[in-house]
Enzyme design. Structure first.
Site, PDB file in Angstrom:
ATOM      1  N   HIS A  16      -3.529  -5.884   1.180  1.00 39.23           N
ATOM      2  CA  HIS A  16      -2.759  -6.001   2.618  1.00 39.23           C
ATOM      3  C   HIS A  16      -2.733  -7.535   2.956  1.00 39.23           C
ATOM      4  O   HIS A  16      -3.512  -7.746   3.628  1.00 39.23           O
ATOM      5  CB  HIS A  16      -3.504  -5.203   3.421  1.00 39.23           C
ATOM      6  CG  HIS A  16      -3.417  -3.718   3.531  1.00 39.23           C
ATOM      7  ND1 HIS A  16      -2.464  -2.892   4.085  1.00 39.23           N
ATOM      8  CD2 HIS A  16      -4.233  -2.780   2.695  1.00 39.23           C
ATOM      9  CE1 HIS A  16      -2.536  -1.591   3.856  1.00 39.23           C
ATOM     10  NE2 HIS A  16      -3.566  -1.397   3.131  1.00 39.23           N
ATOM     11  N   GLU A  22      -1.134  -8.702   5.104  1.00 46.68           N
ATOM     12  CA  GLU A  22      -0.879  -8.815   6.655  1.00 46.68           C
ATOM     13  C   GLU A  22      -2.375  -8.738   7.370  1.00 46.68           C
ATOM     14  O   GLU A  22      -2.517  -9.177   8.648  1.00 46.68           O
ATOM     15  CB  GLU A  22       0.054  -7.559   7.174  1.00 46.68           C
ATOM     16  CG  GLU A  22      -0.723  -6.247   7.257  1.00 46.68           C
ATOM     17  CD  GLU A  22      -0.672  -5.609   6.014  1.00 46.68           C
ATOM     18  OE1 GLU A  22      -0.377  -6.158   4.808  1.00 46.68           O
ATOM     19  OE2 GLU A  22      -0.975  -4.175   5.966  1.00 46.68           O
ATOM     20  N   CYS A  48       0.908  -1.209   0.245  1.00 50.03           N
ATOM     21  CA  CYS A  48      -0.087   0.002   0.102  1.00 50.03           C
ATOM     22  C   CYS A  48       0.825   1.309   0.035  1.00 50.03           C
ATOM     23  O   CYS A  48       1.450   1.733  -0.834  1.00 50.03           O
ATOM     24  CB  CYS A  48      -0.966  -0.007   1.219  1.00 50.03           C
ATOM     25  SG  CYS A  48      -2.168   1.086   1.096  1.00 50.03           S
TER      26      CYS A  48
END
Lengths: 230, 83
Positions: A205, A207, A89
């Protein structure tokens, strides 16, 4: 191997990244401050991660000011020596501003901040992420206002020719079309790598999709890729 | 010598400017239907010290190229005034 996660003023996914790597993937993680300028503890097998967020308040352009922080000079050197670097990002935006990845991330076509799960598929298998993901369709969340990948025609041709496109936005069946594109990115590009295949950037994302508590561990396929030897 | 640089940074013409497009639509909603092709960029002013105008121009050019504009997506131009 170990991961280094850089914290810029305004990073807000740095802790998520740390937990995903440390708690979900059981990896060693070192948090790095943007004002530090020592990456000597990191070698070829290690990976430096630039997390998501709004570094320097997105002033001027997303990632434009973070690119000049002391740590980034070291990251550029680390990358040029073949070290693995992964930007998510805002981290992707910083890598583009730093010239480690080609192109730029523009404001989303619909002018809105997009925050939702999207599907991506690997575009090539000649990089560490593509090899690990294979032909699986991954559900990964995006959360960005400036995620519309753009590169001029010549750069795009090079990207395709060198097979540097890592991910494209698709639907849950893996079909790439305009309706599966959340931000207007050119050719549905969600992530790319450099010609040396050691610097990676993506808007979604991973994560945020690596803990079973969150009922989605698709992101692990991406993060895991960096733990394998080149 | 002191100079003031007035810098304009604009999105490249071939790129969609969603902000400009939204403002364009709003102007139409106001009844200003003759308006078209709205594009939105940035105006930056900065003061600089230089021995002459050529040096001032070079400094402003460097500031634009290295940081103020990303030429993958933006173009820039500037004017210099003394003082």
């Amino acid at each position: 191997m170990k991961f280094g996660v850089i914290v810029f003023p305004g990073s807000n996914c740095d802790r998520d990244m740390m937990h995903a790597l440390r708690d979900d993937l059981q990896q060693d993680v070192v948090m790095l401050w943007h004002k530090d300028h020592d990456l000597s503890m990191f070698g070829q097998d290690d990976c430096i991660v630039l997390p998501g967020g709004f570094s320097y308040g997105d002033y001027l352009r997303c990632g434009a000011l973070a690119r000049f922080s002391p740590m980034m000079e070291q990251v550029i050197e680390f990358a040029n020596n073949g070290g693995k670097v992964f930007g998510v990002c805002n981290g992707f935006q910083i890598l583009c501003e730093a010239g480690l990845l080609p192109g730029v991330l523009l404001q989303n076509e619909n002018q809105q901040f997009v925050c939702k799960n999207v599907f991506v598929k690997s575009a090539n298998t000649n990089n560490i992420i593509g090899r690990n993901v294979g032909d699986k369709v991954l559900k990964i969340p995006v959360a960005h206002g400036e995620g519309r990948y753009y590169a001029d025609a010549e750069t795009l041709e090079q990207l395709n020719k060198n097979q540097q496109v890592v991910f494209r936005y698709c639907d849950e069946r893996g079909e790439v079309h305009i309706n599966s594109n959340p931000n207007g990115a050119i050719n549905n590009i969600a992530g790319i790598c450099n010609a040396g295949r050691n610097v990676f950037g993506m808007m979604p994302h991973p994560e945020r999709a690596s803990s079973s508590v969150l009922s989605n561990i698709d992101g692990q396929h991406i993060l895991q890729a960096f733990t394998y030897m080149n | 010598m002191k100079y003031t640089a007035h810098i304009n940074v604009m999105p490249l013409k071939e790129l969609l400017d969603p902000q400009g497009k939204a403002v364009n639509n709003s102007l139409h909603n106001l009844g200003l239907s003759q308006v078209h092709d709205v594009r939105i960029g940035k105006h930056i002013t900065l003061h600089l010290e230089a021995t002459n105008k050529e040096e001032a121009e070079r400094l402003a050019q460097e500031a634009c190229k290295k940081l103020l504009a990303n030429q993958v997506m933006e173009s820039f131009d500037f004017t210099l005034a003394e003082g």
